[in-house]
Design an enzyme around this catalytic site. Structure first.
Site, PDB file in Angstrom:
ATOM      1  N   GLU A 124     -15.677   6.824  76.138  1.00  0.00           N
ATOM      2  CA  GLU A 124     -16.050   5.429  76.317  1.00  0.00           C
ATOM      3  C   GLU A 124     -16.453   4.804  74.990  1.00  0.00           C
ATOM      4  O   GLU A 124     -16.806   5.491  74.034  1.00  0.00           O
ATOM      5  CB  GLU A 124     -17.198   5.322  77.307  1.00  0.00           C
ATOM      6  CG  GLU A 124     -18.415   6.098  76.861  1.00  0.00           C
ATOM      7  CD  GLU A 124     -19.451   6.259  77.967  1.00  0.00           C
ATOM      8  OE1 GLU A 124     -19.059   6.430  79.128  1.00  0.00           O
ATOM      9  OE2 GLU A 124     -20.625   6.223  77.655  1.00  0.00           O
ATOM     10  N   CYS A 148     -28.238  18.362  73.423  1.00  0.00           N
ATOM     11  CA  CYS A 148     -29.573  17.746  73.470  1.00  0.00           C
ATOM     12  C   CYS A 148     -29.902  17.425  74.936  1.00  0.00           C
ATOM     13  O   CYS A 148     -29.125  16.755  75.619  1.00  0.00           O
ATOM     14  CB  CYS A 148     -29.609  16.481  72.617  1.00  0.00           C
ATOM     15  SG  CYS A 148     -29.122  16.803  70.906  1.00  0.00           S
ATOM     16  N   CYS A 151     -29.788  13.793  76.599  1.00  0.00           N
ATOM     17  CA  CYS A 151     -28.575  12.992  76.389  1.00  0.00           C
ATOM     18  C   CYS A 151     -27.526  13.380  77.417  1.00  0.00           C
ATOM     19  O   CYS A 151     -27.218  14.566  77.586  1.00  0.00           O
ATOM     20  CB  CYS A 151     -28.047  13.239  74.971  1.00  0.00           C
ATOM     21  SG  CYS A 151     -26.450  12.456  74.657  1.00  0.00           S
ATOM     22  N   GLY A 199     -20.343  12.299  71.330  1.00  0.00           N
ATOM     23  CA  GLY A 199     -19.988  13.248  70.282  1.00  0.00           C
ATOM     24  C   GLY A 199     -20.895  13.240  69.075  1.00  0.00           C
ATOM     25  O   GLY A 199     -21.669  12.305  68.858  1.00  0.00           O
ATOM     26  N   GLU A 200     -20.778  14.307  68.294  1.00  0.00           N
ATOM     27  CA  GLU A 200     -21.508  14.437  67.035  1.00  0.00           C
ATOM     28  C   GLU A 200     -20.489  14.199  65.917  1.00  0.00           C
ATOM     29  O   GLU A 200     -19.650  15.069  65.650  1.00  0.00           O
ATOM     30  CB  GLU A 200     -22.153  15.832  66.950  1.00  0.00           C
ATOM     31  CG  GLU A 200     -22.631  16.238  65.571  1.00  0.00           C
ATOM     32  CD  GLU A 200     -23.567  15.231  64.894  1.00  0.00           C
ATOM     33  OE1 GLU A 200     -24.449  14.651  65.564  1.00  0.00           O
ATOM     34  OE2 GLU A 200     -23.394  15.017  63.683  1.00  0.00           O
ATOM     35  N   SER A 233     -24.126   8.370  62.790  1.00  0.00           N
ATOM     36  CA  SER A 233     -25.372   8.912  63.338  1.00  0.00           C
ATOM     37  C   SER A 233     -25.218  10.401  63.581  1.00  0.00           C
ATOM     38  O   SER A 233     -24.221  10.848  64.157  1.00  0.00           O
ATOM     39  CB  SER A 233     -25.672   8.191  64.659  1.00  0.00           C
ATOM     40  OG  SER A 233     -26.839   8.705  65.264  1.00  0.00           O
ATOM     41  N   SER A 256     -30.881  11.372  63.826  1.00  0.00           N
ATOM     42  CA  SER A 256     -31.577  11.421  65.111  1.00  0.00           C
ATOM     43  C   SER A 256     -32.691  12.449  64.996  1.00  0.00           C
ATOM     44  O   SER A 256     -32.462  13.639  65.150  1.00  0.00           O
ATOM     45  CB  SER A 256     -30.594  11.823  66.217  1.00  0.00           C
ATOM     46  OG  SER A 256     -29.594  10.835  66.327  1.00  0.00           O
ATOM     47  N   LEU A 257     -33.879  11.983  64.715  1.00  0.00           N
ATOM     48  CA  LEU A 257     -34.984  12.911  64.472  1.00  0.00           C
ATOM     49  C   LEU A 257     -35.709  13.234  65.780  1.00  0.00           C
ATOM     50  O   LEU A 257     -35.810  14.373  66.177  1.00  0.00           O
ATOM     51  CB  LEU A 257     -35.945  12.332  63.431  1.00  0.00           C
ATOM     52  CG  LEU A 257     -36.865  13.367  62.798  1.00  0.00           C
ATOM     53  CD1 LEU A 257     -36.088  14.338  61.928  1.00  0.00           C
ATOM     54  CD2 LEU A 257     -37.969  12.703  61.977  1.00  0.00           C
ATOM     55  N   HIS A 258     -36.241  12.222  66.421  1.00  0.00           N
ATOM     56  CA  HIS A 258     -36.863  12.327  67.753  1.00  0.00           C
ATOM     57  C   HIS A 258     -38.146  13.147  67.821  1.00  0.00           C
ATOM     58  O   HIS A 258     -38.823  13.134  68.849  1.00  0.00           O
ATOM     59  CB  HIS A 258     -35.869  12.838  68.802  1.00  0.00           C
ATOM     60  CG  HIS A 258     -34.605  12.011  68.915  1.00  0.00           C
ATOM     61  ND1 HIS A 258     -34.600  10.634  68.834  1.00  0.00           N
ATOM     62  CD2 HIS A 258     -33.304  12.377  69.094  1.00  0.00           C
ATOM     63  CE1 HIS A 258     -33.351  10.192  68.963  1.00  0.00           C
ATOM     64  NE2 HIS A 258     -32.553  11.224  69.109  1.00  0.00           N
ATOM     65  N   ASN A 335     -33.389   6.144  77.567  1.00  0.00           N
ATOM     66  CA  ASN A 335     -32.587   5.719  78.696  1.00  0.00           C
ATOM     67  C   ASN A 335     -32.477   6.951  79.606  1.00  0.00           C
ATOM     68  O   ASN A 335     -31.813   7.912  79.241  1.00  0.00           O
ATOM     69  CB  ASN A 335     -31.219   5.294  78.149  1.00  0.00           C
ATOM     70  CG  ASN A 335     -30.379   4.577  79.177  1.00  0.00           C
ATOM     71  OD1 ASN A 335     -30.862   4.214  80.239  1.00  0.00           O
ATOM     72  ND2 ASN A 335     -29.120   4.394  78.856  1.00  0.00           N
TER      73      ASN A 335
HETATM   74  N1  SAH Z   1     -24.524  12.856  67.942  1.00  0.00           N
HETATM   75  C1  SAH Z   1     -25.015  11.689  67.261  1.00  0.00           C
HETATM   76  C2  SAH Z   1     -24.672  10.415  68.001  1.00  0.00           C
HETATM   77  C3  SAH Z   1     -25.272  10.433  69.361  1.00  0.00           C
HETATM   78  S1  SAH Z   1     -25.680   8.996  70.246  1.00  0.00           S
HETATM   79  C4  SAH Z   1     -26.524  11.783  67.128  1.00  0.00           C
HETATM   80  O1  SAH Z   1     -27.119  12.588  67.834  1.00  0.00           O
HETATM   81  O2  SAH Z   1     -27.088  11.091  66.317  1.00  0.00           O
HETATM   82  C5  SAH Z   1     -26.707   7.992  69.283  1.00  0.00           C
HETATM   83  C6  SAH Z   1     -28.182   8.073  69.525  1.00  0.00           C
HETATM   84  O3  SAH Z   1     -28.538   7.932  70.908  1.00  0.00           O
HETATM   85  C7  SAH Z   1     -28.786   9.392  69.052  1.00  0.00           C
HETATM   86  O4  SAH Z   1     -29.929   9.124  68.301  1.00  0.00           O
HETATM   87  C8  SAH Z   1     -29.144  10.057  70.355  1.00  0.00           C
HETATM   88  O5  SAH Z   1     -30.172  10.994  70.183  1.00  0.00           O
HETATM   89  C9  SAH Z   1     -29.560   8.864  71.184  1.00  0.00           C
HETATM   90  N2  SAH Z   1     -29.629   9.132  72.624  1.00  0.00           N
HETATM   91  C10 SAH Z   1     -28.934  10.033  73.341  1.00  0.00           C
HETATM   92  N3  SAH Z   1     -29.297  10.008  74.631  1.00  0.00           N
HETATM   93  C11 SAH Z   1     -30.247   9.065  74.738  1.00  0.00           C
HETATM   94  C12 SAH Z   1     -31.025   8.567  75.826  1.00  0.00           C
HETATM   95  N4  SAH Z   1     -30.877   9.073  77.055  1.00  0.00           N
HETATM   96  N5  SAH Z   1     -31.901   7.589  75.573  1.00  0.00           N
HETATM   97  C13 SAH Z   1     -32.041   7.086  74.318  1.00  0.00           C
HETATM   98  N6  SAH Z   1     -31.346   7.509  73.263  1.00  0.00           N
HETATM   99  C14 SAH Z   1     -30.460   8.493  73.460  1.00  0.00           C
END
Ligand code: SAH
Length: 385
Positions: A124, A148, A151, A199-200, A233, A256-258, A335
Protein backbone atom coordinates in the site's frame (compact mmCIF):
# COMPACT_ATOMS: atom_id res chain seq x y z
CA UNK A 1 -7.14 -12.20 23.41
CA UNK A 2 -5.04 -11.69 26.50
CA UNK A 3 -3.76 -14.35 28.83
CA UNK A 4 -1.34 -13.93 31.74
CA UNK A 5 2.06 -12.91 30.47
CA UNK A 6 4.99 -15.29 30.63
CA UNK A 7 8.37 -13.88 31.57
CA UNK A 8 9.85 -13.66 28.07
CA UNK A 9 6.69 -12.17 26.63
CA UNK A 10 6.25 -8.54 25.81
CA UNK A 11 3.62 -6.76 27.84
CA UNK A 12 0.67 -5.94 25.67
CA UNK A 13 0.76 -9.01 23.51
CA UNK A 14 -0.71 -12.45 23.73
CA UNK A 15 2.01 -14.78 25.02
CA UNK A 16 1.44 -17.25 22.21
CA UNK A 17 4.38 -15.98 20.20
CA UNK A 18 4.75 -19.11 18.08
CA UNK A 19 3.04 -17.64 15.03
CA UNK A 20 4.46 -14.17 15.41
CA UNK A 21 7.39 -13.34 13.18
CA UNK A 22 10.89 -13.15 14.57
CA UNK A 23 13.48 -10.66 13.46
CA UNK A 24 14.83 -11.91 10.14
CA UNK A 25 17.11 -10.77 7.34
CA UNK A 26 16.26 -13.74 5.15
CA UNK A 27 14.70 -12.60 1.90
CA UNK A 28 12.22 -15.20 0.65
CA UNK A 29 13.03 -16.47 -2.85
CA UNK A 30 10.25 -15.54 -5.20
CA UNK A 31 9.88 -14.70 -8.87
CA UNK A 32 11.21 -11.33 -9.95
CA UNK A 33 8.91 -8.57 -11.18
CA UNK A 34 9.21 -7.96 -14.94
CA UNK A 35 12.03 -5.64 -15.96
CA UNK A 36 10.90 -2.04 -16.27
CA UNK A 37 12.42 1.16 -17.57
CA UNK A 38 12.49 2.60 -14.03
CA UNK A 39 14.78 -0.23 -12.88
CA UNK A 40 17.46 0.98 -15.27
CA UNK A 41 19.91 3.85 -15.40
CA UNK A 42 19.79 5.91 -18.57
CA UNK A 43 22.86 4.08 -19.92
CA UNK A 44 21.21 0.73 -19.20
CA UNK A 45 18.01 1.86 -20.92
CA UNK A 46 19.91 2.78 -24.05
CA UNK A 47 21.64 -0.60 -24.00
CA UNK A 48 18.36 -2.50 -23.61
CA UNK A 49 16.70 -0.58 -26.43
CA UNK A 50 19.67 -1.31 -28.67
CA UNK A 51 19.47 -4.99 -27.72
CA UNK A 52 15.83 -4.92 -28.75
CA UNK A 53 16.96 -3.75 -32.17
CA UNK A 54 16.03 -0.08 -31.91
CA UNK A 55 18.16 3.08 -31.92
CA UNK A 56 19.26 4.18 -28.45
CA UNK A 57 17.56 7.59 -28.68
CA UNK A 58 14.20 5.84 -28.44
CA UNK A 59 15.04 5.11 -24.79
CA UNK A 60 15.19 8.82 -24.12
CA UNK A 61 11.88 9.43 -25.85
CA UNK A 62 10.15 6.75 -23.83
CA UNK A 63 11.79 8.02 -20.64
CA UNK A 64 10.44 11.49 -21.41
CA UNK A 65 6.93 10.07 -21.63
CA UNK A 66 7.31 8.06 -18.47
CA UNK A 67 9.19 10.41 -16.13
CA UNK A 68 8.24 13.71 -17.75
CA UNK A 69 4.62 13.13 -18.80
CA UNK A 70 4.05 10.43 -16.17
CA UNK A 71 2.49 8.08 -18.69
CA UNK A 72 2.98 4.47 -19.73
CA UNK A 73 0.17 4.66 -22.28
CA UNK A 74 1.84 3.95 -25.60
CA UNK A 75 -1.13 5.45 -27.46
CA UNK A 76 -0.03 8.85 -26.17
CA UNK A 77 3.51 8.42 -27.52
CA UNK A 78 2.82 9.87 -30.94
CA UNK A 79 6.51 10.57 -31.59
CA UNK A 80 7.10 6.82 -31.85
CA UNK A 81 6.27 4.74 -34.91
CA UNK A 82 3.16 2.58 -34.45
CA UNK A 83 5.14 -0.66 -34.43
CA UNK A 84 7.30 0.53 -31.57
CA UNK A 85 4.29 1.65 -29.58
CA UNK A 86 2.90 -1.86 -29.82
CA UNK A 87 6.09 -3.79 -29.32
CA UNK A 88 8.88 -1.84 -27.65
CA UNK A 89 6.87 0.22 -25.15
CA UNK A 90 5.09 -2.71 -23.47
CA UNK A 91 8.46 -4.44 -23.06
CA UNK A 92 9.88 -1.42 -21.27
CA UNK A 93 6.79 -0.32 -19.36
CA UNK A 94 4.98 -3.48 -18.20
CA UNK A 95 2.07 -3.01 -15.80
CA UNK A 96 3.47 -3.47 -12.27
CA UNK A 97 0.72 -2.15 -9.98
CA UNK A 98 -2.98 -2.92 -10.11
CA UNK A 99 -5.22 -0.90 -7.84
CA UNK A 100 -7.19 -3.19 -5.51
CA UNK A 101 -8.74 -0.69 -3.18
CA UNK A 102 -8.69 2.98 -2.36
CA UNK A 103 -9.67 4.52 0.98
CA UNK A 104 -10.05 8.19 1.76
CA UNK A 105 -9.88 10.04 5.06
CA UNK A 106 -9.50 13.61 6.33
CA UNK A 107 -12.05 14.89 3.83
CA UNK A 108 -10.16 13.39 0.90
CA UNK A 109 -6.78 14.89 1.90
CA UNK A 110 -5.51 11.42 2.75
CA UNK A 111 -5.81 8.65 0.19
CA UNK A 112 -4.58 5.15 0.87
CA UNK A 113 -4.25 2.77 -2.07
CA UNK A 114 -3.81 -0.97 -1.87
CA UNK A 115 -1.90 -2.34 -4.85
CA UNK A 116 -1.57 -5.85 -6.18
CA UNK A 117 1.84 -6.62 -7.69
CA UNK A 118 2.54 -8.93 -10.66
CA UNK A 119 2.54 -11.98 -8.37
CA UNK A 120 -0.57 -11.03 -6.43
CA UNK A 121 1.42 -9.73 -3.45
CA UNK A 122 -0.22 -6.67 -1.85
CA UNK A 123 1.39 -3.40 -0.78
CA UNK A 124 0.00 0.00 0.00
CA UNK A 125 0.90 3.63 -0.31
CA UNK A 126 -0.66 6.70 1.31
CA UNK A 127 -0.93 10.12 -0.32
CA UNK A 128 -1.40 13.12 1.96
CA UNK A 129 -2.25 16.61 0.75
CA UNK A 130 -1.29 19.61 2.90
CA UNK A 131 -1.57 23.32 2.20
CA UNK A 132 2.08 23.62 1.17
CA UNK A 133 3.00 20.13 -0.01
CA UNK A 134 1.79 16.71 -1.05
CA UNK A 135 3.53 13.74 0.56
CA UNK A 136 3.51 10.11 -0.51
CA UNK A 137 4.29 7.38 1.99
CA UNK A 138 5.77 4.51 -0.06
CA UNK A 139 6.38 0.83 0.64
CA UNK A 140 9.84 -0.60 -0.02
CA UNK A 141 9.06 -4.22 0.86
CA UNK A 142 5.96 -6.42 0.95
CA UNK A 143 5.75 -7.12 4.67
CA UNK A 144 8.82 -6.56 6.85
CA UNK A 145 11.38 -8.73 8.61
CA UNK A 146 12.05 -6.39 11.52
CA UNK A 147 9.23 -7.81 13.71
CA UNK A 148 8.53 -4.67 15.75
CA UNK A 149 5.61 -5.77 17.96
CA UNK A 150 3.62 -2.50 17.78
CA UNK A 151 3.67 -2.36 13.97
CA UNK A 152 1.06 -4.18 11.88
CA UNK A 153 3.51 -4.75 9.02
CA UNK A 154 6.04 -6.16 11.48
CA UNK A 155 3.48 -8.80 12.42
CA UNK A 156 3.27 -10.08 8.84
CA UNK A 157 6.90 -11.04 8.34
CA UNK A 158 8.69 -10.35 5.07
CA UNK A 159 7.06 -11.56 1.86
CA UNK A 160 9.57 -10.04 -0.55
CA UNK A 161 11.57 -7.00 -1.51
CA UNK A 162 10.01 -4.62 -3.99
CA UNK A 163 11.88 -3.76 -7.16
CA UNK A 164 13.02 -0.21 -7.91
CA UNK A 165 10.29 0.15 -10.53
CA UNK A 166 7.61 -1.10 -8.11
CA UNK A 167 8.61 1.75 -5.80
CA UNK A 168 8.79 4.30 -8.62
CA UNK A 169 5.39 3.21 -9.93
CA UNK A 170 3.85 4.06 -6.54
CA UNK A 171 5.38 7.51 -6.92
CA UNK A 172 4.34 7.97 -10.54
CA UNK A 173 0.74 6.95 -9.83
CA UNK A 174 0.58 9.42 -6.93
CA UNK A 175 2.15 12.16 -9.05
CA UNK A 176 -0.59 11.54 -11.64
CA UNK A 177 -3.28 11.75 -8.92
CA UNK A 178 -1.82 15.08 -7.79
CA UNK A 179 -1.50 16.46 -11.30
CA UNK A 180 -5.02 15.40 -12.22
CA UNK A 181 -6.48 17.18 -9.20
CA UNK A 182 -7.61 14.12 -7.28
CA UNK A 183 -6.74 15.78 -3.98
CA UNK A 184 -9.03 18.60 -2.79
CA UNK A 185 -7.84 22.00 -3.94
CA UNK A 186 -7.15 21.03 -7.53
CA UNK A 187 -4.09 20.08 -9.53
CA UNK A 188 -0.76 20.22 -7.71
CA UNK A 189 2.65 18.60 -7.66
CA UNK A 190 3.76 15.64 -5.61
CA UNK A 191 6.58 17.21 -3.61
CA UNK A 192 7.56 14.86 -0.76
CA UNK A 193 8.28 11.16 -0.36
CA UNK A 194 8.59 9.29 2.92
CA UNK A 195 9.79 5.67 3.06
CA UNK A 196 7.38 4.97 5.89
CA UNK A 197 5.03 2.50 4.26
CA UNK A 198 5.57 -1.23 4.48
CA UNK A 199 9.09 -2.51 4.92
CA UNK A 200 12.51 -1.54 6.18
CA UNK A 201 14.04 0.51 3.35
CA UNK A 202 17.63 -0.06 4.43
CA UNK A 203 17.07 -3.85 4.34
CA UNK A 204 16.36 -3.44 0.60
CA UNK A 205 19.25 -1.06 0.26
CA UNK A 206 20.38 -1.14 -3.38
CA UNK A 207 16.83 -1.05 -4.67
CA UNK A 208 15.86 1.85 -2.45
CA UNK A 209 18.96 3.86 -3.38
CA UNK A 210 18.22 3.27 -7.06
CA UNK A 211 14.63 4.40 -6.48
CA UNK A 212 15.84 7.55 -4.74
CA UNK A 213 18.16 8.25 -7.68
CA UNK A 214 15.29 7.79 -10.14
CA UNK A 215 13.21 10.22 -8.04
CA UNK A 216 15.88 12.93 -7.95
CA UNK A 217 17.45 12.57 -11.39
CA UNK A 218 16.25 15.42 -13.63
CA UNK A 219 13.73 14.46 -16.32
CA UNK A 220 13.91 12.59 -18.61
CA UNK A 221 16.31 10.41 -16.59
CA UNK A 222 14.13 10.59 -13.50
CA UNK A 223 11.27 12.43 -11.84
CA UNK A 224 13.27 15.55 -10.95
CA UNK A 225 12.24 15.65 -7.29
CA UNK A 226 14.29 17.28 -4.52
CA UNK A 227 16.35 14.86 -2.39
CA UNK A 228 15.71 17.08 0.61
CA UNK A 229 12.05 16.28 0.29
CA UNK A 230 12.67 12.54 0.49
CA UNK A 231 12.81 10.88 3.91
CA UNK A 232 14.31 7.44 4.46
CA UNK A 233 13.11 5.97 7.74
CA UNK A 234 15.00 3.11 9.41
CA UNK A 235 14.91 0.92 12.50
CA UNK A 236 18.65 1.65 12.74
CA UNK A 237 20.57 -0.76 10.54
CA UNK A 238 23.89 0.86 11.40
CA UNK A 239 26.10 -0.45 8.56
CA UNK A 240 23.44 0.57 6.01
CA UNK A 241 23.10 3.99 7.67
CA UNK A 242 26.84 4.41 7.16
CA UNK A 243 26.56 3.38 3.53
CA UNK A 244 23.75 5.89 3.07
CA UNK A 245 25.96 8.57 4.61
CA UNK A 246 28.60 7.81 1.99
CA UNK A 247 26.17 7.97 -0.97
CA UNK A 248 26.18 11.75 -0.95
CA UNK A 249 22.44 12.11 -1.63
CA UNK A 250 21.00 14.73 0.74
CA UNK A 251 17.86 12.82 1.71
CA UNK A 252 16.42 13.25 5.18
CA UNK A 253 17.24 10.36 7.50
CA UNK A 254 14.69 9.34 10.11
CA UNK A 255 15.63 6.95 12.90
CA UNK A 256 12.81 5.04 14.60
CA UNK A 257 14.11 5.17 18.13
CA UNK A 258 10.97 4.76 20.28
CA UNK A 259 13.02 4.32 23.46
CA UNK A 260 16.23 5.94 24.77
CA UNK A 261 17.34 2.88 26.76
CA UNK A 262 18.47 -0.48 25.38
CA UNK A 263 16.37 -2.53 27.74
CA UNK A 264 13.07 -1.18 26.43
CA UNK A 265 14.22 -0.54 22.87
CA UNK A 266 15.24 -4.16 22.45
CA UNK A 267 11.64 -5.11 23.17
CA UNK A 268 10.13 -2.52 20.83
CA UNK A 269 12.69 -2.76 18.02
CA UNK A 270 14.20 -6.25 18.04
CA UNK A 271 17.15 -5.15 15.86
CA UNK A 272 18.35 -3.18 18.89
CA UNK A 273 19.82 -6.44 20.16
CA UNK A 274 22.28 -6.15 17.27
CA UNK A 275 22.84 -2.37 17.10
CA UNK A 276 22.20 -0.48 20.30
CA UNK A 277 20.65 2.92 20.96
CA UNK A 278 24.14 4.41 21.27
CA UNK A 279 25.37 2.89 18.02
CA UNK A 280 22.25 3.97 16.10
CA UNK A 281 22.49 7.51 17.47
CA UNK A 282 26.19 7.71 16.66
CA UNK A 283 25.45 6.67 13.07
CA UNK A 284 22.63 9.23 12.88
CA UNK A 285 24.92 11.95 14.19
CA UNK A 286 27.55 11.00 11.57
CA UNK A 287 24.87 11.31 8.91
CA UNK A 288 24.29 14.89 10.01
CA UNK A 289 28.00 15.67 10.13
CA UNK A 290 28.65 14.46 6.61
CA UNK A 291 25.46 15.62 4.88
CA UNK A 292 24.48 18.64 6.97
CA UNK A 293 20.95 17.23 7.02
CA UNK A 294 19.20 17.35 10.35
CA UNK A 295 18.13 13.87 11.41
CA UNK A 296 14.59 13.05 12.58
CA UNK A 297 14.09 10.83 15.60
CA UNK A 298 10.76 9.04 15.52
CA UNK A 299 9.20 8.18 18.83
CA UNK A 300 5.81 6.43 18.89
CA UNK A 301 4.29 7.32 22.23
CA UNK A 302 2.87 4.14 23.77
CA UNK A 303 0.87 4.48 26.94
CA UNK A 304 2.83 3.39 30.03
CA UNK A 305 5.52 1.78 27.85
CA UNK A 306 7.88 4.51 26.72
CA UNK A 307 6.10 7.77 27.61
CA UNK A 308 7.59 8.45 31.06
CA UNK A 309 9.00 11.84 31.93
CA UNK A 310 12.33 10.30 32.85
CA UNK A 311 12.54 8.71 29.41
CA UNK A 312 11.99 12.12 27.79
CA UNK A 313 14.85 13.45 29.93
CA UNK A 314 17.05 10.48 29.05
CA UNK A 315 16.25 10.92 25.35
CA UNK A 316 17.19 14.60 25.55
CA UNK A 317 20.44 13.72 27.35
CA UNK A 318 21.37 11.06 24.77
CA UNK A 319 20.78 13.53 21.95
CA UNK A 320 22.55 16.47 23.62
CA UNK A 321 25.53 14.26 24.43
CA UNK A 322 26.07 14.19 20.68
CA UNK A 323 25.74 17.93 20.17
CA UNK A 324 23.14 20.56 19.43
CA UNK A 325 21.23 21.44 16.29
CA UNK A 326 21.72 18.09 14.59
CA UNK A 327 18.42 16.48 15.35
CA UNK A 328 14.74 16.96 15.92
CA UNK A 329 12.23 14.65 17.52
CA UNK A 330 8.90 13.55 16.07
CA UNK A 331 6.71 11.98 18.72
CA UNK A 332 3.95 9.96 17.02
CA UNK A 333 0.78 9.02 18.90
CA UNK A 334 0.65 5.21 18.66
CA UNK A 335 -1.83 3.91 16.14
CA UNK A 336 -3.12 0.77 17.88
CA UNK A 337 -2.84 -2.46 15.89
CA UNK A 338 -5.07 -5.55 16.10
CA UNK A 339 -4.02 -8.09 18.70
CA UNK A 340 -2.22 -5.54 20.84
CA UNK A 341 -3.52 -3.91 23.99
CA UNK A 342 -1.02 -1.11 23.57
CA UNK A 343 -2.54 2.25 23.00
CA UNK A 344 -1.56 5.88 22.54
CA UNK A 345 -0.38 7.93 25.50
CA UNK A 346 -2.84 10.25 27.20
CA UNK A 347 -2.73 13.78 25.87
CA UNK A 348 -1.36 15.29 29.10
CA UNK A 349 1.42 12.67 29.18
CA UNK A 350 2.23 13.43 25.54
CA UNK A 351 2.29 17.16 26.34
CA UNK A 352 4.64 16.60 29.27
CA UNK A 353 6.95 14.43 27.12
CA UNK A 354 7.11 17.12 24.46
CA UNK A 355 7.57 19.91 27.02
CA UNK A 356 10.53 18.14 28.61
CA UNK A 357 12.26 17.69 25.26
CA UNK A 358 11.64 21.30 24.28
CA UNK A 359 12.83 22.68 27.60
CA UNK A 360 16.05 20.71 27.07
CA UNK A 361 16.41 22.58 23.75
CA UNK A 362 15.42 19.72 21.44
CA UNK A 363 13.18 20.84 18.55
CA UNK A 364 10.12 18.62 18.80
CA UNK A 365 7.04 18.32 16.59
CA UNK A 366 4.24 15.86 17.22
CA UNK A 367 3.51 14.02 13.99
CA UNK A 368 -0.05 14.46 12.79
CA UNK A 369 -2.07 11.27 12.72
CA UNK A 370 -3.28 11.49 9.17
CA UNK A 371 -5.52 8.67 8.11
CA UNK A 372 -5.54 6.90 11.46
CA UNK A 373 -9.16 5.96 10.81
CA UNK A 374 -8.04 4.12 7.68
CA UNK A 375 -4.95 2.78 9.44
CA UNK A 376 -2.85 5.08 7.37
CA UNK A 377 0.40 4.47 9.18
CA UNK A 378 0.91 0.81 9.54
CA UNK A 379 0.02 -1.85 7.00
CA UNK A 380 -3.37 -2.86 8.30
CA UNK A 381 -5.21 -2.77 5.00
CA UNK A 382 -2.79 -5.14 3.31
CA UNK A 383 -2.92 -7.35 6.39
CA UNK A 384 -6.68 -7.52 6.17
CA UNK A 385 -7.04 -8.51 2.50
N1 SAH B 1 10.98 0.32 8.75
C1 SAH B 1 11.01 1.76 8.78
C2 SAH B 1 9.75 2.37 8.23
C3 SAH B 1 8.57 1.93 9.02
S1 SAH B 1 7.11 2.85 9.15
C4 SAH B 1 11.19 2.22 10.22
O1 SAH B 1 10.96 1.42 11.12
O2 SAH B 1 11.57 3.34 10.44
C5 SAH B 1 7.47 4.45 9.70
C6 SAH B 1 7.31 4.74 11.16
O3 SAH B 1 6.03 4.34 11.67
C7 SAH B 1 8.36 4.05 12.02
O4 SAH B 1 8.90 4.97 12.91
C8 SAH B 1 7.54 3.01 12.74
O5 SAH B 1 8.15 2.64 13.95
C9 SAH B 1 6.25 3.76 12.94
N2 SAH B 1 5.11 2.90 13.31
C10 SAH B 1 4.92 1.61 13.01
N3 SAH B 1 3.78 1.16 13.55
C11 SAH B 1 3.23 2.19 14.21
C12 SAH B 1 2.05 2.36 14.99
N4 SAH B 1 1.21 1.33 15.18
N5 SAH B 1 1.80 3.56 15.51
C13 SAH B 1 2.66 4.60 15.30
N6 SAH B 1 3.78 4.51 14.59
C14 SAH B 1 4.08 3.32 14.06
Amino acid sequence: MTTPAQPQVLPGHAPDAGDRPRLSFAVPRRGKPPRHLADLTSAERAAVVTELGQPAYRAKQISTHYFGHLTRDSGAMTDLPAGMREDLVPQLLPELLTEVRRLEADGGDTVKTLWSLFDGVKVESVLMGYSDRATLCVSSQAGCGMACPFCATGQQGLTRNLSTAEIIEQVRRAAVSCRDGELPGGPRRLTNIVFMGMGEPLANYRTVINAVRRMVDPTPDGLGMSARHITVSTVGLVPAMRKLTAEGIPVTLALSLHAPDDELRSQLIPINTRWTVGEALDAAREYFEVTGRRVSIEYALIKDMNDHGWRADLLAAELLKRGKGWVHVNPIPLNPTPGSIWTASDKDVEDEFVARLRSAGIPTTVRDTRGSDIDGACGQLAAEV
